[in-house]
Design an enzyme around this catalytic site. Structure first.
Site, mmCIF file in Angstrom:
data_model
loop_
_atom_site.group_PDB
_atom_site.id
_atom_site.type_symbol
_atom_site.label_atom_id
_atom_site.label_comp_id
_atom_site.label_asym_id
_atom_site.label_seq_id
_atom_site.Cartn_x
_atom_site.Cartn_y
_atom_site.Cartn_z
ATOM 1 N N HIS A 93 -1.966 7.508 7.296
ATOM 2 C CA HIS A 93 -1.008 8.394 6.610
ATOM 3 C C HIS A 93 -1.684 9.693 6.170
ATOM 4 O O HIS A 93 -1.082 10.769 6.228
ATOM 5 C CB HIS A 93 -0.442 7.713 5.358
ATOM 6 C CG HIS A 93 0.748 6.846 5.613
ATOM 7 N ND1 HIS A 93 1.907 7.314 6.177
ATOM 8 C CD2 HIS A 93 0.973 5.538 5.346
ATOM 9 C CE1 HIS A 93 2.786 6.325 6.259
ATOM 10 N NE2 HIS A 93 2.252 5.233 5.758
ATOM 11 N N CYS A 115 6.409 -0.132 7.262
ATOM 12 C CA CYS A 115 6.011 1.031 6.461
ATOM 13 C C CYS A 115 7.208 1.494 5.644
ATOM 14 O O CYS A 115 8.315 1.588 6.172
ATOM 15 C CB CYS A 115 5.544 2.143 7.393
ATOM 16 S SG CYS A 115 5.115 3.661 6.531
ATOM 17 N N LEU A 116 6.973 1.795 4.383
ATOM 18 C CA LEU A 116 8.068 2.236 3.512
ATOM 19 C C LEU A 116 8.665 3.547 4.000
ATOM 20 O O LEU A 116 9.808 3.867 3.692
ATOM 21 C CB LEU A 116 7.566 2.392 2.069
ATOM 22 C CG LEU A 116 7.040 1.107 1.416
ATOM 23 C CD1 LEU A 116 6.438 1.414 0.053
ATOM 24 C CD2 LEU A 116 8.152 0.072 1.293
ATOM 25 N N HIS A 145 -3.847 1.479 7.954
ATOM 26 C CA HIS A 145 -2.484 2.023 7.898
ATOM 27 C C HIS A 145 -2.405 3.188 6.900
ATOM 28 O O HIS A 145 -1.848 4.249 7.221
ATOM 29 C CB HIS A 145 -1.520 0.889 7.501
ATOM 30 C CG HIS A 145 -0.085 1.296 7.400
ATOM 31 N ND1 HIS A 145 0.899 0.781 8.216
ATOM 32 C CD2 HIS A 145 0.547 2.149 6.560
ATOM 33 C CE1 HIS A 145 2.062 1.333 7.880
ATOM 34 N NE2 HIS A 145 1.872 2.160 6.870
ATOM 35 N N GLU A 146 -2.967 2.998 5.723
ATOM 36 C CA GLU A 146 -2.856 4.033 4.682
ATOM 37 C C GLU A 146 -3.715 5.256 5.010
ATOM 38 O O GLU A 146 -3.312 6.392 4.751
ATOM 39 C CB GLU A 146 -3.219 3.473 3.302
ATOM 40 C CG GLU A 146 -2.353 2.299 2.823
ATOM 41 C CD GLU A 146 -0.854 2.546 2.921
ATOM 42 O OE1 GLU A 146 -0.420 3.710 2.818
ATOM 43 O OE2 GLU A 146 -0.116 1.573 3.136
ATOM 44 N N GLY A 191 0.836 -1.190 0.000
ATOM 45 C CA GLY A 191 0.000 0.000 0.000
ATOM 46 C C GLY A 191 0.873 1.242 0.000
ATOM 47 O O GLY A 191 2.042 1.180 0.365
ATOM 48 N N GLN A 202 3.325 10.042 1.205
ATOM 49 C CA GLN A 202 4.636 9.389 1.316
ATOM 50 C C GLN A 202 5.538 9.729 0.130
ATOM 51 O O GLN A 202 6.749 9.613 0.196
ATOM 52 C CB GLN A 202 4.479 7.865 1.383
ATOM 53 C CG GLN A 202 3.800 7.379 2.639
ATOM 54 C CD GLN A 202 3.667 5.874 2.635
ATOM 55 O OE1 GLN A 202 2.690 5.340 2.148
ATOM 56 N NE2 GLN A 202 4.672 5.179 3.145
#
Ligand code: NI
Length: 170
Positions: A139, A93-94, A135-136, A45, A50
């Site tokens: 963000h 997480c990236l 999670h997304e 995702g 990000q």
């Protein structure tokens, strides 16, 4: 085009995002670039913030198979209800390099938003999809999974990250 992913502690990640008001070619281009970036990473995702874009856009693909890109984009997504509790194991997480942790999450969520054509969609999610969406959408509100782990673990990570960044500057 693969975009650069911002990483902790970049303050841009803490910014609230703006809703998408017009779905035009620019937005389609952003979505394509986000997909290139997610599959290259690879991740399951990605939120636009990000990649340095403060718009309310997320994409996700629980299979994350770059060979058959089968992702969904959601614009202006909101969690309208949630229930239950689960532990997502080894979440990552990236934008938070070198950290994996269990995170307490809702078991199921109902998410409403728009698809990339602008059609309203409603998703009843459980399992991995539920965790990805939570999670997304975090963000989009400036929240990182780092904020949801124990204070002790978070402080350890902050120290480790600071050290690693210092080293890479030398
Ligand atoms: Ni993330």
């Amino acid at each position: 085009m693969v975009l650069e992913i911002l990483t902790y502690p970049n303050e841009f990640l803490r910014q609230p995002t703006k809703p998408v008001e017009t779905i035009d070619n620019d937005i389609q281009g952003i979505i394509e670039n986000m997909a290139d970036t997610m599959y290259q990473a690879p991740g399951v995702g990605l939120a636009a913030i990000q990649a340095g874009i403060d718009k309310s856009i997320i994409i996700y693909d629980p299979d994350a198979d770059a060979e058959k890109r089968d992702y969904n984009a959601l614009l202006n997504p909101k969690i309208v209800s949630s229930s239950g509790e689960t532990i997502s194991e080894n979440e990552g997480c990236l934008s938070v390099p070198d950290l994996r942790s269990d995170v307490k999450r809702a078991e199921t969520v109902v998410v409403e938003g728009l698809d990339r054509e602008g059609n309203p969609v409603k998703i009843d999610a459980d399992g991995l999809l539920s965790v990805i969406l939570q999670h997304e959408i975090d963000h989009l509100n400036g929240i990182l999974f780092l904020d949801r782990i124990s204070a002790l673990k978070r402080e350890l990570y902050k120290k480790k990250r600071k050290k690693a960044l210092k080293k890479s500057e030398q």
